[in-house]
Structures are given as C-alpha cells and as structure tokens.
Scaffold this active site. Sequence first.
Site, PDB file in Angstrom:
ATOM      1  N   TYR A  95     117.609 -25.052 109.324  1.00  0.00           N
ATOM      2  CA  TYR A  95     117.157 -25.449 110.654  1.00  0.00           C
ATOM      3  C   TYR A  95     117.329 -24.279 111.614  1.00  0.00           C
ATOM      4  CZ  TYR A  95     116.643 -30.507 109.821  1.00  0.00           C
ATOM      5  OH  TYR A  95     116.223 -31.745 109.388  1.00  0.00           O
TER       6      TYR A  95
ATOM      7  N   ASP B  88     114.489 -36.097 113.732  1.00  0.00           N
ATOM      8  CA  ASP B  88     114.691 -37.031 114.835  1.00  0.00           C
ATOM      9  C   ASP B  88     113.602 -36.869 115.900  1.00  0.00           C
ATOM     10  OD1 ASP B  88     115.974 -39.000 116.273  1.00  0.00           O
ATOM     11  OD2 ASP B  88     117.468 -37.656 117.155  1.00  0.00           O
TER      12      ASP B  88
END
Length: 539
Positions: free
Chosen positions: A159, A103
């Site tokens: 992540y 994103d």
Amino acid sequence: MGRGGKRSWYNGDRREAKRNRVNSAQYDEKRPEHLVVGEKKPKRKAACLVGYCGTGYHGMQLNPPSKTIEGDLFDAFVKAGAVSSYNSDDPKKVALARAARTDKGVHAAGNVITLKLIMEDEQLIEKVNQHLPPSIRVWDVIRTINSFNPRTYCESRIYEYLIPTYAFVPPKPTSVLGQCISKNSPMPKEPIDENDINQLSRKIFYEEGKEFWDKYKEMEDTIMEAYNADPENFVNPFSKKAAAAAASEESAQESNPVNTPDNEVSTEEHEKKDATDGETPVPTSEGNQSDTSTPKSDPALRLERALKNAEMQLLKEYRISQNRLRVIRETLDCYVGNHNFHNFTVGQAFHQKNSNRLIRSFKASDPMIIGNTEWISLKVHGQSFMLHQIRKMIALAVLMVRTGCNLNRIQDAFKKTKVNIPKGPGFGLLLESPFFKGYNEHKAPENDRDPIDFLKYSESIEKFKHAHIYDKIFLEESRKQVFHCFLTFIDSYKEIDFQYLSDIGITAEEEKVAENGLPDELSSEDEDDAKTNKDELEG
C-alpha cells in the site's frame, strides 16, 4: 455426464433450465423473458487485474444500494457479454471474489478480482473498458485454475500513502496537545547525542517548532496591527481581491510612474464590497469550508479567516529537514516484523490470533514538490491488513514524529493495554499491488496458466495513477486542506486522550480513556461492518 466422464454443455444447459424452473416455482417467480434455454456458453475461472480511483465510491466490495467498484465492474462485464443473462442478476452465480477489499475512498493502482467469465471474445478487455468510467480500468483478464481464490492465494500486498510534509510540523505551542507535550516532555539535557534517535526527535520538536511558530507569530502580529488600526475596513491580505488590487496598483505604477487622476487605480470599490469575497476558503477543524459569504459588518470573522490563511500559507512553504526525515524512517521501521495490531483496528481483542500481522517493510520516499506543497510517499509491504490498520499506523507515526515522542511508544501499542489511536485521512491511501508468488511459481506453470503479475502493465498503471489518483489527491488537499483539519482537531482535543504521546506514556489509566472511544472524526465509520467482515476489510 458425457462419455469418458466429461460433462457435456448440452446436459449443463438442461440442468440450468431445470434449476430455473424449480426456483421459479419455489419463489413464485415468472421466468424473465431475456433468459433463453440454450444460450448458455462455457464459463472459465479468470483473474481480472484492475485499477481504480475510490473517490465517490463506498468501497470495493458490492454493497447494494451503495455505489461500489465491484458494482460498476460487474455491470461492465454483463454489458460486454462476459457474463450471461442467466447470471446477470446475481454476482454470486459467477463466484465473484477479490484479493483485497479496500475501504471507502481508498484507491488501487492494482487489485485482483476473480469470477467465471465467458472468454470467447478476443476484444473482451477493450469492450469491458468501454463500459467503465475512466477512473476504473481493467488491465488484463487471465485464466486461472478452478480452485484459485484471490484472497487466500495472495501472499502479500503493498500500500502507498501520500502525505504533505507539513503534517509533521509540531503542534502550535498554545494548543492543548502542544501544552501537554511542553509540560510533560522536557528538552533533553545538553550535550544532545544526535545518534540517539529519541534525543534527536525531541530536539527537533523544540527547535524546529519554535522556528516555525515564531514565523507565524510575526505574520499574526502584522495582521493584528492592520486589523486594530481599522477593524471595519480590514481586508484579508490573502483574499483574491486583495491580490487583484495589489496587482492592479503595481501594473498602474509600471505604466505611469507619476499617477494622474485618469490612470490612477483606486481600491475603494474593493473596500466597499465584501472583503472576504473571492478569498481561498480555509476549512474549519470539523472539515467544512469556512463561509466566504460573511458580510463585511463582521470584521472578527474576517480576522479569523486571515489568521487561518496565514497559517496555511506558512505550512505549504514548509520543507522537511533531513534529520526529521530520518526520524520518520526510523519510526516506520518500528512496525516491521510480526506484531499484535489489536490497537490499530476496530472490534479486535488482544488475545485473538488474527490480531497478529506481519509487516515486511515500511519505507518513506524522498520529498517531492507538487504545486507549492511538499509531499512524501510512504509504502508499507505486509502479508495482510485489518480495517483501518494502515491509516492508524500512519496516524500514530505522524503524531509521534511531530511531538518528539519516544519510539518505544509503538512497541507499547502492541501490548495488551487498549489505546485510542485515530485513523488518518483515507483519501491519500492506495493499494499498489497484491502479490501471488507461490501461485505464479508452482500452481500456474503446473496447470499451464499464465502468472498473475502487474509488471508488464507498469507503464499504463503509472499513467493511470498520475491522471486519476495522484492528481485527485493533490487537488483535494489543495482545496480542503484535509490533513490540516485532521491535525488541528487532534491538537485541540482533550489532553487526556493523547497524553501518551508525552513522557507520561501508556498507563493503566489509558485503558479507561480508551473505553470511551474517539469521536467519529477520528474513529471508524464502519465498526459494525468490521465485526462481521474483519478478515476481508483492509486499509
């Protein structure tokens, strides 16, 4: 087709030229001068291992006219000669795809894109990197099987999220959220069983919260005493001018214990000028830096700024306890397993099958000191993630730890009732690495292809992370106090939106509250995008 059923590149050139003529006639386009029949070279499906800092980019995937990571990468491949002039006008012609679509503002130490490249040049990687900014690097270009799709062959991803430990400090007792928790979540009765993680968390909320905010009250009283004594000449004790004046006075006293009119240092000049000029700006709850050019005639604003500076200094000095770190780790463990994460994204319903996601592990590191602020690293290993899922998972965990919330609240969020969960700041999130275990163990050796693995570049990746990702995260937090702004906004927001953090829990009334949503500061900027690309959006 050539002899033996093999396609000849001569015939391929003729077909390509014919397509160009047909397209030109159909769309009334003139053939570009730089396209030359016969210049086409063989293309090979390749996986490009890349790393990037997402600051200043509107996400990973191409999204004209916005600046994106893929846009810069594709331009670099064209300039390096890896993409021919035939295909330079449209990335779809070379089948551009990616393992994870990160994103806006999200970084990646390792990500994979695939496209069809001209791989004749042995210096291809060096040439491509020459055409990229230092914040984007290509680690390797690996030939793959023709059917390789980086998103579907990717079995899992890790992540990392960096967060200052002061984000876990309990809310101010006088804030809306602080009052809600104190009213609805009483201190457990003595004796407290510290083996019970929920009792321990509630105890920490009250004891550490009281200790921290009592210290702030002492600082506040000192500032208020100085302000009430002479409001018009009040000087923010945390301003650079105040620090410079104190340093000058100390230096003068050391050079001459008995001050004379010749070497005496006066602070009258500092008092005559704007007392706020040069002080470290503190963001407001909306995320904008407070104005440092306020005239001295407005002492109330100087007082407000001094109180904010005092709070920020105390937060930076905060050091997390082992008990609170234990609560954080057990809270993150509640996410592990296969659960319905419809409350942790946007535009997703409970009954949809792809709301279920598998989290393999969620770990918190030991604390580390960067500058004068303590940080921890949170690493989540999952099969795949939806838009804002990780940021919402972390935001809920932070809110639960800092309010002493019962850990069962995470299990409640997996149920059908809709809950408003804010998304945490995105600048602390980065994709560490995607994994292709099945491809590396089966498809790659069967087809004489190299495995897709980031381990051999770990040293270069670590240097890149510290130079272009970590340092920018630490610097941005130091300048803007992003997490402080985020939490201050939540603490002062309407009680009904976050009362589920108290012992009231998630009720049927929460469904009605969730229908109204959260403001843009706490919700998603890309909800429309998410409705059409939910399977690819991550972070």
